[in-house]
Design a protein around this motif. Structure first.
Motif, PDB file in Angstrom:
ATOM      1  N   LYS A 151      59.751  32.459  29.817  1.00 41.07           N
ATOM      2  CA  LYS A 151      58.857  32.042  30.910  1.00 41.07           C
ATOM      3  C   LYS A 151      57.676  31.204  30.389  1.00 41.07           C
ATOM      4  O   LYS A 151      56.996  30.532  31.161  1.00 41.07           O
ATOM      5  CB  LYS A 151      58.353  33.274  31.654  1.00 41.07           C
ATOM      6  N   TRP A 152      57.462  31.251  29.069  1.00 49.11           N
ATOM      7  CA  TRP A 152      56.371  30.479  28.474  1.00 49.11           C
ATOM      8  C   TRP A 152      56.860  29.129  27.928  1.00 49.11           C
ATOM      9  O   TRP A 152      56.180  28.497  27.115  1.00 49.11           O
ATOM     10  CB  TRP A 152      55.734  31.268  27.306  1.00 49.11           C
ATOM     11  N   ARG A 153      58.062  28.686  28.365  1.00 49.49           N
ATOM     12  CA  ARG A 153      58.655  27.485  27.773  1.00 49.49           C
ATOM     13  C   ARG A 153      57.789  26.226  27.993  1.00 49.49           C
ATOM     14  O   ARG A 153      57.912  25.236  27.285  1.00 49.49           O
ATOM     15  CB  ARG A 153      60.062  27.230  28.317  1.00 49.49           C
ATOM     16  N   GLU A 154      56.883  26.215  29.026  1.00 55.29           N
ATOM     17  CA  GLU A 154      56.018  25.056  29.274  1.00 55.29           C
ATOM     18  C   GLU A 154      54.758  25.086  28.414  1.00 55.29           C
ATOM     19  O   GLU A 154      53.940  24.158  28.455  1.00 55.29           O
ATOM     20  CB  GLU A 154      55.616  25.016  30.760  1.00 55.29           C
ATOM     21  N   LEU A 155      54.577  26.134  27.672  1.00 61.58           N
ATOM     22  CA  LEU A 155      53.393  26.255  26.815  1.00 61.58           C
ATOM     23  C   LEU A 155      53.515  25.259  25.654  1.00 61.58           C
ATOM     24  O   LEU A 155      54.525  25.240  24.947  1.00 61.58           O
ATOM     25  CB  LEU A 155      53.303  27.689  26.273  1.00 61.58           C
ATOM     26  N   ASP A 156      52.478  24.434  25.472  1.00 62.10           N
ATOM     27  CA  ASP A 156      52.565  23.412  24.427  1.00 62.10           C
ATOM     28  C   ASP A 156      51.638  23.705  23.258  1.00 62.10           C
ATOM     29  O   ASP A 156      51.291  22.806  22.485  1.00 62.10           O
ATOM     30  CB  ASP A 156      52.260  22.031  25.005  1.00 62.10           C
ATOM     31  N   VAL A 157      51.229  24.959  23.136  1.00 58.68           N
ATOM     32  CA  VAL A 157      50.404  25.354  22.009  1.00 58.68           C
ATOM     33  C   VAL A 157      50.647  26.834  21.752  1.00 58.68           C
ATOM     34  O   VAL A 157      50.889  27.607  22.685  1.00 58.68           O
ATOM     35  CB  VAL A 157      48.908  25.088  22.303  1.00 58.68           C
ATOM     36  N   THR A 158      50.612  27.221  20.491  1.00 53.74           N
ATOM     37  CA  THR A 158      50.830  28.633  20.185  1.00 53.74           C
ATOM     38  C   THR A 158      49.486  29.329  20.010  1.00 53.74           C
ATOM     39  O   THR A 158      48.452  28.674  19.750  1.00 53.74           O
ATOM     40  CB  THR A 158      51.627  28.776  18.879  1.00 53.74           C
ATOM     41  N   PRO A 159      49.429  30.637  20.126  1.00 53.89           N
ATOM     42  CA  PRO A 159      48.167  31.368  19.909  1.00 53.89           C
ATOM     43  C   PRO A 159      47.573  31.076  18.533  1.00 53.89           C
ATOM     44  O   PRO A 159      46.356  31.014  18.375  1.00 53.89           O
ATOM     45  CB  PRO A 159      48.592  32.820  20.051  1.00 53.89           C
ATOM     46  N   GLU A 160      48.439  30.900  17.531  1.00 56.07           N
ATOM     47  CA  GLU A 160      47.943  30.619  16.194  1.00 56.07           C
ATOM     48  C   GLU A 160      47.233  29.274  16.151  1.00 56.07           C
ATOM     49  O   GLU A 160      46.179  29.118  15.507  1.00 56.07           O
ATOM     50  CB  GLU A 160      49.113  30.644  15.198  1.00 56.07           C
ATOM     51  N   GLN A 161      47.776  28.289  16.846  1.00 52.87           N
ATOM     52  CA  GLN A 161      47.135  26.968  16.897  1.00 52.87           C
ATOM     53  C   GLN A 161      45.805  27.045  17.646  1.00 52.87           C
ATOM     54  O   GLN A 161      44.832  26.370  17.284  1.00 52.87           O
ATOM     55  CB  GLN A 161      48.077  25.957  17.564  1.00 52.87           C
ATOM     56  N   LEU A 162      45.748  27.874  18.680  1.00 52.22           N
ATOM     57  CA  LEU A 162      44.494  28.021  19.435  1.00 52.22           C
ATOM     58  C   LEU A 162      43.378  28.590  18.570  1.00 52.22           C
ATOM     59  O   LEU A 162      42.198  28.256  18.731  1.00 52.22           O
ATOM     60  CB  LEU A 162      44.707  28.916  20.660  1.00 52.22           C
TER      61      LEU A 162
END
Length: 661
Positions: A151-162
């Motif tokens: 369901k998070w397939r549209e997410l273009d950044v990972t928590p680690e990158q944030l």
């Protein structure tokens, strides 16, 4: 006599010949081995007889450890068979039912054990099965992980990158999607916090919250108020990249799984070989276990057992041909003090033999008893047929049994059951003609109509019961006279026949005008034999103190009345079965013409299958009940031991009987 005559046979030989002799005894399958170690024989040898090479330990083990090692080997083989059978390519039903077990002689059987790569096949089966389980476990867990992040397939950044952002902070998570939009509105209306919705479904929002570092406390308050659930995401790739990676891996392991299953489907020869091994190990276990029953000295070993008299000549010839003068064979007749321990094998002609099933259900006769099966056969034959009594059901049973016996590959026990069904089917046909019933329809050739001739059928039922009881009492008289127990022959047999006959004559004289003389004869016959039953225990014990036992025996008159009433079930079950079949036919007659020849045919087959099953089940149970309670209780004790020769396991393979010249 329907109990096979036995004689004792003893084989004595040097210890070095033990394995060969015991193998020959097992191949001939004719000797029930006695346990000599239960007798007072002094054992002077401590050298173990049982030895087995344990593959797991890579060493020989002895005695009980050897037996346990054989059991473990058998369990490993059976486990591997179960694993391979899951993926075995099954033939068509007809091919399965008619397929014959592989047949071979004993030498080939033993050679197969020596040459078959048992350990390799077992290890391969275990390895492939384990790998399939690992793949299935991986697929299940990976699919769960995909379902969680897809369901998070549209997410273009990972928590680690944030976490690498220097000027803006962000957090990823979900909040509940409620009807009032209360939680998302809290976020939307916050003046200092930005957000981006990644997905929305019926249950939750997926979003990113952006905030300045000095707004940390405000964000935490907002997350608490909005029931914000922080995303746990341990992967370095973006969700859509991670899902794609997993999907590629899933395709690879699925391909591997298909290849493994194809490999297991192609293990037909290995599976067949394992099944032969299973029979061989069972055979070896039985042979090694028999060693615990032998008599042993430092140099000699003795095998003692029971063998059928008419089988001894073949047995002796075969043993002599193999071992010549290196073995001593002794025989002995059954002694009086051994009767309780002599095993019993029933031996009846093909018509009576199927009814041994009924005798065995109750108890085997002891060796010095009479086999009741020849007397059971006519009564059970009549009782069963009378309680089903339909020509259609009888024909189906006869033809079905014949067909299965002719074309199907069946075990000996199943063949016995089908022969039993074949004979009983004939009885059902005969009584179906007498009742004029064919699948519940009335035929014009019937002698009795179950709808109107209830009283004649009831009288026939009770009359058959009277004959059944008098036969049992007659056998009681015969057995007591044979044992020279003359008082018991009278008190427990003849007196009851005369007493019951007297009561019947008394009833005839009282109820039927013109037959008063029979009433007078019956009255005195009953009185004199009632007195005889009371006095007999006093004569036997030579004391009047035993009169109480006589009075107690006389009280048994009430049980005879109950016994006769019990036979009315022959009428009741026959009528209920016919009534049920007729009711089904009547219901089907209400269908329209088109329905009778479409769904009506299916219903006819289904309903009569139910009626036939219930009728035969009731007849089987109640017929056995009449034999056990009313018949056997008057003369038969039972309690014999079955004749169980040392033999070869043939669950998966047939070992040809050796021809002795």
């Amino acid at each position: 006599m329907a109990i096979s005559q036995m004689q004792k046979v003893t084989l004595i030989a040097a210890r070095e010949h033990l394995d060969a002799i015991l193998a020959s005894v097992q191949r001939l399958r004719r000797v029930h081995v006695n346990n000599l170690q239960e007798e007072t024989i002094e054992l002077v040898s401590d050298t173990p007889l049982i030895r087995h090479y344990d593959v797991e330990q890579q060493a020989f083990v002895f005695e009980d450890e050897a037996l346990q090692s054989i059991i473990s080997r058998r369990q490993r083989i059976l486990h591997a068979i179960e694993q391979l059978e899951v993926y075995e390519v099954k033939g068509k039903l007809w091919e399965t039912l008619t397929a014959e077990k592989p047949a071979m002689d004993f030498d080939t059987f033993r050679l197969h054990n020596d040459e078959f790569a048992e350990q390799t096949v077992i290890k391969q089966a275990n390895h492939l099965t384990t790998r399939i389980r690992e793949i299935d476990d991986y697929l299940e867990k990976t699919q769960e992980a995909i379902d969680k992040i897809v369901k998070w397939r549209e997410l273009d950044v990972t928590p680690e990158q944030l976490r690498q952002f220097q000027y803006v902070k962000a957090v990823i998570g979900t909040i509940p999607n409620v009807e009032s939009n209360a939680y998302i509105d809290l976020i939307r209306k916050h003046p200092n916090i930005e957000h981006k919705i990644i997905f929305l479904n019926d249950f939750e929002y997926g979003l990113i919250l952006f905030y300045q570092d000095n707004e940390r406390e405000a964000v935490e308050d907002l997350m608490t108020q909005a029931r914000f659930n922080k995303l746990e995401y341990p992967y370095n790739l973006l969700p859509r990249e991670q899902v794609a990676l997993w999907n590629d891996e899933i395709e690879k392991v699925k391909a591997e799984r298909i290849a493994i299953i194809e490999q297991m489907k192609n293990t037909r020869d290995e599976l067949a070989g394992l099944k032969i091994q299973a029979d061989y190990v069972n055979t070896k276990y039985a042979r090694e276990l028999a060693k615990k029953k032998l008599g042993v000295t430092q140099h000699l070993v003795a095998i003692e057992g029971w063998i059928e008299k008419d089988e001894f000549a073949i047995f002796e010839t075969s043993i002599r041909q193999q071992f010549g003068d290196e073995i001593v064979i002794r025989t002995a007749e059954v002694q009086e003090d051994e009767v309780e321990n002599v095993p019993v094998k029933l031996k009846n002609n093909p018509i009576i033999a199927p009814f041994e099933l009924i005798t065995n259900m109750y108890a085997l006769p002891k060796y010095n008893e009479m086999d009741p099966t020849p007397f059971v056969m006519p009564f059970y034959f009549i009782f069963f047929g009378m309680m089903v009594a339909d020509l259609g059901y009888g024909l189906l049973t006869v033809l079905g049994s014949l067909f299965a016996l002719k074309f199907f590959n069946l075990s000996n026990s199943m063949k016995g059951m089908l022969r039993f069904g074949f004979v009983l089917g004939i009885s059902v046909c005969i009584w179906g003609i007498i009742y004029g019933s064919f699948f519940g329809f009335t035929m014009p050739i019937g002698i009795f109509d179950p709808n109107t001739d209830v009283i004649p059928i009831l009288l026939i039922s009770v009359g058959l019961g009277l004959i059944n009881i008098f036969t049992a009492l007659g056998l009681n008289i015969y057995l007591n006279l044979k044992a020279k127990q003359y008082i018991d022959a009278y008190a427990s047999g003849l007196a009851w026949i005369l007493l019951v006959t007297g009561l019947l004559l008394l009833g005839l004289g009282m109820l039927v005008p013109g037959y008063e003389i029979f009433g007078t004869i019956g009255k005195w016959l009953a009185i004199l034999n009632a007195l005889g039953i009371v006095i007999a225990p006093c004569i036997k014990s030579k004391s009047f103190a035993s009169m109480g036992w006589g009075l107690y025996d006389l009280y048994g008159t009430t049980s005879y009345i109950g016994d006769l009433v019990s036979y009315s079930r022959l009428m009741a079950l026959g009528l209920s079965g016919a009534g049920m079949a007729m009711a089904f036919n009547m219901l089907l007659s209400f269908l329209p013409i088109w329905g009778k020849f479409t769904i009506g045919v299916v219903l006819f087959l289904l309903l009569h299958a139910v009626s036939m099953f219930l009728s035969m089940l009731s007849a089987y149970v109640h017929g056995a009940r009449l034999i056990f309670v009313e018949f056997f209780s008057k003369f038969f004790t039972g309690g014999g031991k079955p004749f169980e020769p040392l033999t070869i396991s043939e669950e998966y393979v047939t070992i040809n009987q050796e021809k002795v010249k």
